[in-house]
Scaffold this motif. Structure first.
Motif, mmCIF file in Angstrom:
data_model
loop_
_atom_site.group_PDB
_atom_site.id
_atom_site.type_symbol
_atom_site.label_atom_id
_atom_site.label_comp_id
_atom_site.label_asym_id
_atom_site.label_seq_id
_atom_site.Cartn_x
_atom_site.Cartn_y
_atom_site.Cartn_z
ATOM 1 N N PHE A 177 -6.368 -1.268 9.036
ATOM 2 C CA PHE A 177 -5.540 -0.073 9.105
ATOM 3 C C PHE A 177 -6.073 0.776 10.255
ATOM 4 O O PHE A 177 -7.236 1.182 10.252
ATOM 5 C CB PHE A 177 -5.592 0.725 7.801
ATOM 6 N N TRP B 189 3.867 10.684 -0.797
ATOM 7 C CA TRP B 189 3.330 9.339 -0.711
ATOM 8 C C TRP B 189 4.487 8.359 -0.551
ATOM 9 O O TRP B 189 5.475 8.424 -1.283
ATOM 10 C CB TRP B 189 2.537 8.998 -1.980
ATOM 11 N N TYR C 290 0.991 5.230 1.589
ATOM 12 C CA TYR C 290 0.409 6.036 2.665
ATOM 13 C C TYR C 290 0.999 7.449 2.632
ATOM 14 O O TYR C 290 2.089 7.682 2.115
ATOM 15 C CB TYR C 290 0.641 5.382 4.025
ATOM 16 N N LEU D 186 0.036 5.338 12.133
ATOM 17 C CA LEU D 186 -0.668 4.403 11.271
ATOM 18 C C LEU D 186 -0.135 3.005 11.566
ATOM 19 O O LEU D 186 1.082 2.780 11.546
ATOM 20 C CB LEU D 186 -0.437 4.758 9.796
ATOM 21 N N VAL E 187 -4.103 0.123 -2.247
ATOM 22 C CA VAL E 187 -3.904 -1.048 -1.384
ATOM 23 C C VAL E 187 -4.042 -2.299 -2.249
ATOM 24 O O VAL E 187 -5.017 -2.456 -2.991
ATOM 25 C CB VAL E 187 -4.925 -1.061 -0.233
ATOM 26 N N PHE F 132 0.846 -1.199 0.000
ATOM 27 C CA PHE F 132 0.000 0.000 0.000
ATOM 28 C C PHE F 132 0.879 1.245 0.000
ATOM 29 O O PHE F 132 2.082 1.191 0.293
ATOM 30 C CB PHE F 132 -0.929 0.016 1.218
ATOM 31 N N LEU G 271 -4.453 6.766 2.687
ATOM 32 C CA LEU G 271 -4.075 5.491 2.073
ATOM 33 C C LEU G 271 -4.500 5.500 0.614
ATOM 34 O O LEU G 271 -5.531 6.076 0.250
ATOM 35 C CB LEU G 271 -4.764 4.322 2.782
#
Length: 1302
Positions: A1196, A1179, A1142, A1155, A1214, A1140, A1211
């Protein structure tokens, strides 16, 4: 007249930030501030900042530092308990608490100060003991309360939860009950205001709650404030005309000899100054006064057990003190008469008085008012417990040749609270006279008198003449010729109004419907130009130094003189309590949706002041209109929408100005008109249900059952409409500072069906990390039908929804539509726009949770499918919980009067349990080989490929197989799912092609199809009209299959556990969990304005047009919980990769969010990854390898790593790669390490190894000397997994090694 420096306490919360204080520059007490502090024993907690930093009051909850007289000494419990402490002697006790710490139970779900679940208050929890218990909360030791001292507080006690509430004050050896109640109490936070009276020396206040075996005892207390409790401070000199007390305090001349200790040392009541006054305190008798049988001398101690009975007298402020109380029957006045007094002067001066009704009022022109030496009567009166209670003061002239009827000088009626209120009458008569006091009680009410003080200019005569009869009835100011219809008055019941041949009952008076031919029953009902003495029925209810008075233009000065005739004006008064002035109508209504009040007004008050209109409904107060301070002056016109109100209500004008301020300060009201208030009045706009809200709200109007309201607003900033993006819409903001109610209603006016079936469509907006619930219902013939609802955030965008309105064919019965916003969340925005109604049924809804209806699904003639809620979980078949709410009892919700109509309306209760569709596949209900179908309505053709998702649940033992078919003349199977048994709901999905209409149906019991798919899979639907679900029943007893949460959204169906968030959250659930604070992850993109911080671009597209999931951690507050984003159930795996991206937008070196990635299964939960936010606008990619021997969910978790910090966690992209191990990504150019030689690397490794060995040996030796190893576990270490999860009765406990961040 020096005006105390605070605004109306009761309207502070109504006016919000506009409630500011008036200047105190001329207020005595702060012209001279001592340069040093007195000893703490003398100065602490006396409601006066004796020290410049106010440190002498710090232990009493006061946090301010401004030494302004009249500043309230308040405690909101946000920082600490302000010195209040629990003195309970049992387990039933007080503690400082907040709603966020206990989201379940009967207590408040928000505090009063902030109106959210993060605010603090004092509370007692539920107590299950069988013995009666009392929880007592006591204030710190306070000192020297002034006569005007008032305590205001807010309490929360749902009826049935507590047996008794009591507020007491203890000073010396006496404990006085200031207030006591056994309920019932209204829902929500309730205000309590009591006066303490003058208290000398030390005292303490105690608030107690008593429970017994049948009452749980959940009570809360918030926002305590002491108003006007400080005595004036010494001054070197006093303003002209003021009295300089022996302790150097200055008091106003009218405060001399008034029966109250205004100086603080009683020097203003000194016998040398007041010796010639005749004071009657009723302690030893009636003095010179004579009474009829209706008056009785009494005291509080041992008095009747009536809630309205005075708790203390005025003279001694004690339960042992005596006073006079009317014991006459309602409708029969009790008369108290003074001695006969000599004429007060030969001048042609008449009565000097102040009041709203009665004969004309004027000041004598022969001498200046300050030079008049006229007889005066100061008296204290008590009216409580009934709106029908009345006290009147008459002047009876004697000795003239012709008998004179008594003249009404003063009239007070209605509810004045539990306080003794001061009043004064100045009298000048050319003939001998007597003063008559007539008291009349209402049902359950009390009228009392105390401390009648006659000035030294009242000279009695030796003999008393025969009294003349009183006017007929207490309401007429002077005798008037009786109309012909009054002959019916004797035949009508008490309280009825006689007109013509009718006797109008009281409930039909002022109901905006004329019963009398001439409309006499609606004449004194608020509408007036104030030219008649009746004044439209408006009655002054002021208890302070201002009052509303009917005034002529000739008497007025300044800007008010421009008005011709008479009007309502703010004038001086003699009361000693709160400073604002109030005037009320009689009970009005009920009213219709179009009801408006039109008025003319002026307000000139600088720098501060206000004029407001308040609606009083069953004790609650709603601010309907306000005008703030202005220097412009002049008359203005305005109108106020009052709307539909189901119960009778009163209108109240509240005003506050500084009449001693510069220029011509004042306020006035004229030409008050109530228009279109009848519930039967209709207009063209009433039929406009379809509305885009650009022009106005059409037929929609806000309900008034609480102070939370929908508002018609214009697009501004992140709040934008749907129609144009720049237009108007209706908005409900749960953080509105004027609101503490828990629901808001938006209603249509009653409509006549245009067709047997109609479709209502609308656009709604639900966005925010803790937003509440939006519901739609239809009212018809006293019943309500739930049509639609949504809870929690739906993303930062407008959504379309629709509901079918079904009517009986040919029926003309009217119906009403109702949108209800439940304030069960406090962070977010709720809005509506573009409502439309058309004939015919609606398409099948894009989202169906089965919470309010079956969404138009049909189960055929056999009816084997049924919509149900398994509230107990003990029925023979069906999931124990639904998927939407994941609870057997549903989510907590506020049940107000209206939607639902459940018992206990208006209390915070559990909402109805969650619903789903279920079919019993047991052999006795559905034999093997038989079918049970569930068919949807037709869906609107999608404009682009879409994904239909649904959640299904099977019984534990072989529930069968679920098949999905398409129908267009023939069936075409596209998906088959084995209905796994177990406790979890599972996700299924089907890809839908565009352009043609289609529908879904479900069928159980056919033979198994040749193709079996092991789990959720996506299959494309060709263009068709119908989709069919079918299943194979396995013939197992107590088996079932259930469906819930069907959702159609744009875009192809994603893989399980994966999502790019371009069309929504895919299969990821953001349901708010009460145990975590009720917060939710949200969905949005950079292109749509948001009131919450979020990344400017997404990761998928790298532009503002992309979307992502995010959570704003700043709403958590200190000690806030967390928000979870959960995947669908995923099968057990020895090793899979979760990948993913984040984004964490927190500044460097600041408290940051966190997180974490959790794995959650029946074995517990395990943290497998975590990070703190420390970078902005970037990111980052993360990969987590997951393994589980059981079916599990990926979670999450967004939470805080310290104090609140404004910043989002986001997010995107994913991806769950089942059965694949994670591969380390190739380093980016910025992440490439510098080359290192092999010898250097080997040398560094050896050096590090030697250092670790030395540290290990040293640590072992140190631990041996200590005799123990604190980090040594009693069990062997276990590999990562769920085997080391500990369970207890309250839930899952993780060992420290597991819960610690990696």
């Amino acid at each position: 007249m020096p005006l105390p420096s605070h605004l109306l306490p009761a309207l502070v919360l109504l006016l919000g930030p506009l409630a500011v204080t008036l200047p105190a520059a001329r207020s005595p007490g702060w012209a001279w501030v001592p340069s040093h502090c007195r000893s703490p024993g003398q100065a602490a907690c006396n409601f006066v900042c004796d020290c410049r930093d106010c440190s002498d009051e710090a232990q009493c909850g006061y946090r301010g530092a401004s030494p302004a007289l009249g500043t309230p000494f308040a405690c909101d419990f946000e920082q600490d308990s302000c010195g209040w402490r629990d003195i309970s002697t049992s387990g039933y006790s007080w503690l400082r608490d907040r709603a966020g710490a206990a989201l379940e139970g009967p207590g408040p779900h928000s505090d009063h100060t902030l109106g959210t679940d993060l605010g603090w208050y004092m509370a007692v929890g539920t107590h299950r003991g069988k013995e009666a218990s009392t929880a007592a909360l006591r204030s710190p030791t306070l000192r020297e309360a002034a006569p005007s001292c008032k305590l205001r507080l807010w309490y929360h006690a749902a009826s049935g939860d507590v047996a008794e509430l009591r507020l007491e004050v203890t000073h010396g050896s006496e404990t006085l009950i200031l207030w006591q109640s056994t309920g019932p109490w209204d829902p929500g936070w309730q205000e309590l205001a009591v006066t303490t009276g003058r208290i000398r020396g030390d005292f303490r206040v105690t608030f107690s709650a008593t429970r017994n075996a049948t009452h749980r005892g959940a009570v809360a207390l918030d926002d305590l404030a002491f108003w006007d409790c400080g005595l004036p401070t010494p001054q070197a000199s006093c303003p002209l005309g003021h009295h300089h007390c022996q302790n150097k305090v200055c008091v106003e001349p009218q405060q001399l000899c008034d029966g109250e200790d205004n100086c603080g040392d009683l020097s203003d009541e000194d016998p040398l100054t007041c010796g010639r006054h005749t004071a009657t305190d009723f302690e030893t008798g009636l003095g010179p006064w004579n009474r009829s049988e209706g008056w009785s001398r009494n005291h509080s101690a041992g008095g009747p057990e009536r809630p309205s009975w005075p708790r203390r007298d005025h003279s001694r402020n004690s339960a042992q003190g005596s006073f006079l109380v009317s014991v006459a029957e309602p409708g029969t006045p009790a008369i108290l008469s003074s001695p006969e007094f000599q004429a007060s002067g030969a001048s042609n001066c008449s009565v000097r008085w102040v009041g709203l009704t009665g004969p004309p009022c004027w000041l004598p022109r022969c001498r200046a008012p300050s030079q008049l030496l006229v007889p005066q009567l100061i008296f204290y009166h008590y009216l409580h417990g009934s709106e029908a209670g009345c006290l009147q003061l008459f002047l009876q002239t004697l000795g003239s040749s012709a008998p004179q009827a008594p003249v009404l000088l003063r009239r007070r009626r209605g509810e004045l609270g539990t306080a003794w209120v001061r009043d004064r009458v100045d009298i000048q008569s050319a003939h001998p006279f007597q003063i008559l006091l007539a008291g009349q009680t209402g049902p359950g009410g009390v009228v009392g008198l105390d401390d009648l003080i006659l000035s030294d200019h009242c000279r009695p005569v030796p003999e008393v003449s025969t009294l003349q009869p009183l006017p007929p009835g207490p309401w007429a100011p002077v005798p008037q010729p009786l109309p012909p219809s009054s002959r019916l008055q004797d035949s009508c019941k008490q309280g009825h109004f006689a007109c013509g041949d009718l006797c109008v009952p009281p409930e039909q008076l002022c109901d905006f419907e004329e019963q009398c031919a001439g409309g006499e029953d609606e004449q004194a009902c608020g509408t007036t130009d104030f030219e008649s003495l009746e004044a439209g029925g408006w009655e002054d209810a002021s208890v302070g130094r201002l009052q509303w008075r009917r005034l002529s233009a000739q008497e007025s000065q300044g800007s008010s003189a421009a008005a011709a005739g008479h009007f309502l004006s703010l004038q001086r008064a003699w009361g000693q309590l709160s400073t604002e002035a109030r005037v009320l109508t009689p009970l009005l209504g009920p009213s219709g949706p179009s009801c408006e009040l039109h008025l003319a007004y002026y307000l000139q008050s600088q720098p501060r002041g206000f004029l407001a209109l308040v609606v009083v409904d069953n004790g609650s107060r709603e601010l309907a209109w306000q005008a703030l301070s202005s220097s412009a002056g002049g008359w203005k016109v305005d109108k106020v929408l009052l709307g539909a109100r189901r119960r009778p209500f009163q209108l109240e004008f509240v005003g506050l100005v500084d009449l001693d301020g510069p220029d011509q300060q004042g306020a006035g009201v004229d030409n008050v008109t109530l228009r279109d208030c009848s519930p039967t009045v209709t207009t063209k706009r009433d039929r406009e249900v379809s509305c885009n809200f650009e022009r106005d709200t059409c037929s929609w109007y806000p309900g008034h059952l609480s102070d939370t309201h929908w508002r018609w607003v214009e697009s501004r900033g992140p709040d934008h409409d749907h129609t144009t993006g720049q237009g108007h819409f209706v908005l409900l903001d749960p953080t509105d500072p004027l609101a503490w109610g828990h629901s808001a209603h938006l209603l249509s006016r009653p409509q006549v069906p245009a067709a047997p079936t109609e479709c209502l469509s609308f656009w709604y907006y639900l966005h925010g990390p803790q937003i509440g619930t939006l519901r739609l219902a239809m009212r018809r013939e006293g019943e309500e039908t739930h049509l639609w609802s949504r809870s929690g955030t739906q993303g930062n965008r407008w959504h379309e929804a629709w509901a079918t309105l079904s009517h009986q064919p040919g029926s003309r019965a009217q119906y009403q539509l109702l949108f209800e916003g439940l304030r069960d969340g406090y962070h977010g925005t709720m809005a509506l726009d573009d409502v439309a109604v058309r004939p015919g049924p609606c398409w099948a809804p894009h989202h169906c949770s089965f919470e309010d209806s079956d969404c138009g699904f049909s189960s055929g003639g056999r009816g084997l499918w049924r919509r149900q809620a398994n509230a107990s979980g003990h029925t023979a078949w069906g999931p124990p919980t639904d998927h939407t709410t994941e609870t057997a009892q549903g989510m907590g919700a506020w049940q107000g009067q209206g939607l639902g109509g459940w018992p206990g309306a208006g209390r915070l209760m559990l909402a109805p349990p969650g619903h789903y569709m279920v079919v019993d596949t047991s052999p006795d209900a559905l034999p093997r080989g038989q079918t049970a179908s569930l068919t949807s309505k037709e869906y609107r053709p999608p404009a682009q490929p879409a994904c239909l998702t649904f959640w299904y649940h099977g019984s534990l033992h072989n529930p069968g197989t679920l098949r999905v078919h398409l129908e267009k003349g023939r069936k075409h199977q596209v998906l088959s799912l084995s209905a796994h048994g177990g406790l979890a709901w599972r996700l299924g999905s089907v890809d839908v092609q565009a352009e043609q209409a289609w529908r879904v149906s479900a069928r159980w019991g056919a033979p198994p199809p040749p193709r079996e798919l092991p789990g959720p899979t996506a299959a494309a639907l060709p263009c068709t009209h119908q989709v069919v679900f079918e299943a194979v029943a396995a013939g197992v007893a107590h088996s079932y299959v259930a469906l819930d949460d069907l959702l159609l959204q744009d875009g192809p169906c994603p893989r399980p556990g994966s999502c790019d968030f371009e069309s929504g959250l895919c299969g990821w659930s953001h349901l708010a969990w009460p145990s975590l604070g009720g917060y939710s992850w949200d969905w949005g993109g950079g292109a749509t304005p948001s009131r919450y911080p979020q990344p400017p671009v997404d990761h998928t597209l790298g532009t503002k047009a992309g979307h992502f999931a995010f959570f704003e951690t700043g709403v958590l507050g200190p000690g806030g919980r967390a928000a979870w984003l959960r995947s669908e159930p995923l099968p057990a795996t020895p090793a899979s990769c979760l990948r993913f991206w984040y984004h964490m937008g927190f500044p460097e070196h600041f408290y940051k969010g966190e997180l974490r990635v959790l794995l959650r299964s029946t074995q517990g939960q395990l943290a497998v990854w975590g990070t703190g936010g420390h970078r902005r606008h970037q990111w980052l990619e993360a990969q987590v390898e997951v393994a589980s021997t059981k079916e599990f969910q990926v979670v999450f978790e967004a939470t805080l790593g310290g104090q609140p910090a404004l910043g989002p966690i986001a997010l995107d992209d994913v991806e769950y790669l089942a059965g694949q191990r994670c591969q380390q990504p190739a380093p980016s150019p910025g992440d490439t390490a510098a080359p290192v030689s092999v010898p250097t690397a080997v040398g560094s490794a050896l050096l590090l190894l030697m250092l670790l060995v030395l540290l290990g040996l040293g640590g072992r030796r140190w631990l041996q000397k200590r005799g123990s190893c604190p980090f040594q576990s009693n069990t062997e270490a276990t590999a990562p997994g769920f085997d080391n999860i500990l369970f207890n009765a309250d839930g899952v406990t993780l060992p420290a090694s597991v819960t610690s961040d990696p």
